[in-house]
Design an enzyme around this catalytic site. Structure first.
Site, mmCIF file in Angstrom:
data_model
loop_
_atom_site.group_PDB
_atom_site.id
_atom_site.type_symbol
_atom_site.label_atom_id
_atom_site.label_comp_id
_atom_site.label_asym_id
_atom_site.label_seq_id
_atom_site.Cartn_x
_atom_site.Cartn_y
_atom_site.Cartn_z
ATOM 1 N N HIS A 1 0.937 -1.229 0.022
ATOM 2 C CA HIS A 1 0.085 -0.101 -0.111
ATOM 3 C C HIS A 1 0.981 1.153 0.026
ATOM 4 C CE1 HIS A 1 -3.359 -2.605 1.327
ATOM 5 N NE2 HIS A 1 -2.512 -3.148 2.047
ATOM 6 N N SER B 1 14.533 22.138 -16.279
ATOM 7 C CA SER B 1 13.223 22.797 -16.520
ATOM 8 C C SER B 1 13.367 23.926 -17.403
ATOM 9 C CB SER B 1 12.449 23.189 -15.179
ATOM 10 O OG SER B 1 11.801 24.289 -15.312
ATOM 11 N N LYS C 1 15.574 22.172 -11.257
ATOM 12 C CA LYS C 1 15.054 21.005 -11.581
ATOM 13 C C LYS C 1 15.864 19.998 -12.148
ATOM 14 C CE LYS C 1 11.175 20.005 -11.438
ATOM 15 N NZ LYS C 1 9.878 19.919 -11.107
ATOM 16 N N GLU D 1 9.602 8.777 -17.083
ATOM 17 C CA GLU D 1 8.242 8.897 -17.293
ATOM 18 C C GLU D 1 7.692 8.854 -18.743
ATOM 19 O OE1 GLU D 1 7.738 13.368 -16.008
ATOM 20 O OE2 GLU D 1 9.201 12.931 -14.676
#
Ligand code: ARG
Length: 457
Positions: free
Chosen positions: A156, A277, A283, A290
């Site tokens: 979980h 970024s 970043k 992804e």
């Protein structure tokens, strides 16, 4: 350009109809398989006395030259030629005249496209299983080096029990092993020869399909001509297997994305597999991971496309089936790219072993082991569960951990606690104590690694 079926027609197709009907833009990538199939067919026709040996020789050598010219970019395919099969036949006939026209004896485009597609997918399956082997070896390599790296295991997404990073890597190793098995199984059903089935009913010539199978490396021949030209199960199986494999990659990427976050801090992606970024200078984003996760959706789309195309088709060939190739090609390209980039990415990840180790400290990951300790002192497991539950609640209120509670206090929860409790609930002790086969214990993972080394490819 005049069509091969011009005899029956009084009008020619419009340019837009030709463009709409054509598959050459995507099936041109099967040129080598088309030529391979045609050469085998010509040889078979000669062996059976349907063509002369000279005719077959003229056809095969012209086809081999055409293959070379295609590779050298010397041949321009046309929309009027519709697909790779007719484009090649047209060039062949231009080059050797009437003999070229004899090649299509005892053959239809329906069995031709089926054989080309199977040959092509067989190749793709082989490339994919090779790439999966490299990935699996990479994971074994990481596991070997991290047999003592302790980290939290989750259920979980809540801290559950300590495990080793090696055990975690071997979980994914097992997933990719099953993928490989599935692809090899799919290869068995792909590797059956449809050629020789004609349009759907067979041919009136005494052909030799076993010879064709032998020439083209097929294990068996498709036993029913109607099924042979209508069957795309191998492609559906391929897309299903590709979807499962993408799902595995996607789950792994999801973990890496989480682990790479400041919140987890378990890993650091190499700069070469991250992007910055345009606005936020600090970043470093895990874009490759992804993107692989996103591409899983794309491959599922390919799978659903073909299932939907096939679901209401009456036997035998229908033109709808021309739509079978783009999803398969796209899924194969996507999967191959994802496995390759993933392998490079995972092999350059830095594992922050200290952060993983200290994460195990929080979250009462030794609670089950503390309960097992009391079981060994003769208390039934259910009662131990309750005792430790109360102890955990106490620790939460006191903002402490089980191993930091003094013995006198522990004895208030159970008089079975002794001084040896502490050495029994360190993360390493929790891991070492696992006895079941396949567990996270150091010995069990060693065995898993040894089995992986011996695994037959
Ligand atoms: N371009 C077609 C395909 O990819 C080849 C088979 C055509 N057969 C036919 N009867 N129209 O499916």
């Amino acid at each position: 350009m005049a069509k091969m079926w011009k005899g029956r027609f009084t009008k020619t197709a419009t340019q837009s109809a030709n463009e709409f009907n054509a598959s050459i833009t995507f099936d041109k990538r099967m040129y080598a398989q088309d030529i391979e199939g045609s050469c085998a067919h010509a040889k078979m026709l000669a062996k059976q006395g349907i063509l002369t040996a000279d005719e077959a020789e003229a056809i095969t050598s012209a086809l081999n030259e055409i293959r070379k010219d295609i590779e050298d970019g010397k041949i321009e395919f046309t929309i009027e030629g519709e697909d790779i099969h007719m484009n090649i036949e047209t060039v062949l006939t231009e080059r050797i005249g009437d003999i070229g026209k004899k090649l299509h004896t005892a053959r239809s485009r329906n069995d031709q496209v089926a054989v080309d597609f199977r040959l092509y997918m067989r190749n793709e399956i082989d490339s994919i299983t090779e790439l999966l082997e490299i990935l699996k070896r990479t994971l074994v390599g990481i596991a070997e080096k991290n047999q003592d790296t302790v980290m939290p295991g989750y259920t979980h997404l809540q801290r559950a029990q300590p495990v080793t990073l090696a055990h975690y890597m071997m979980a994914y190793f097992n997933m990719f092993s099953r993928d490989s098995e599935r692809f090899r199984d799919c290869r068995r059903r792909t590797n059956r020869l449809p050629l020789g089935s004609g349009a759907l009913a067979g041919t009136t010539y005494s052909t030799d399909r076993d010879f064709l199978a032998e020439e083209l490396g097929f294990d068996e021949i498709c036993p029913n001509s109607i099924d042979a030209v209508s069957d795309r199960d191998f492609a559906l199986e391929f897309l299903s297997d590709a979807s499962i494999c993408m799902m595995h990659l996607s789950r792994f990427c999801e973990e890496l994305i989480l682990w790479n976050s400041t919140e987890f801090g378990f890993i650091e992606m190499d700069d070469s597999f991250a992007t910055g970024s345009s606005i936020m200078p600090q970043k470093k984003n895990p874009d490759m991971a992804e993107l692989i996760r996103g591409k899983a959706g794309r491959v599922y789309g390919d799978m659903i496309a073909l299932f939907t195309i096939m679901k209401s088709l009456p036997l035998a060939y229908n033109k709808d089936m021309q739509e079978d190739k783009p999803p398969c090609f796209d899924a194969a390209d996507t999967l191959k790219a994802c496995i390759s980039i993933f392998t490079e990415m995972i092999s350059t990840v830095t594992f922050n072993r200290e952060t993983m180790r200290s994460a195990v400290k929080y979250g009462f990951m030794n609670a089950t082991d503390a309960a097992d300790y009391l079981v060994r002192k003769g208390i039934p497991f259910r009662d131990c569960h309750e005792i430790i539950g109360k102890l955990v609640l106490y620790c939460i209120n006191e903002n402490t951990a089980i191993e930091d509670v003094p013995l006198e206090k522990l004895r208030e929860f159970s008089d079975k606690f002794d001084g040896d409790i502490y050495e029994n609930i360190t993360p390493e002790a929790c891991i070492r104590a696992k006895k079941s086969s396949g567990s996270t214990s150091f010995d069990s993972v060693k065995k898993q690694l040894a089995a992986a080394e011996k695994q037959e490819v």
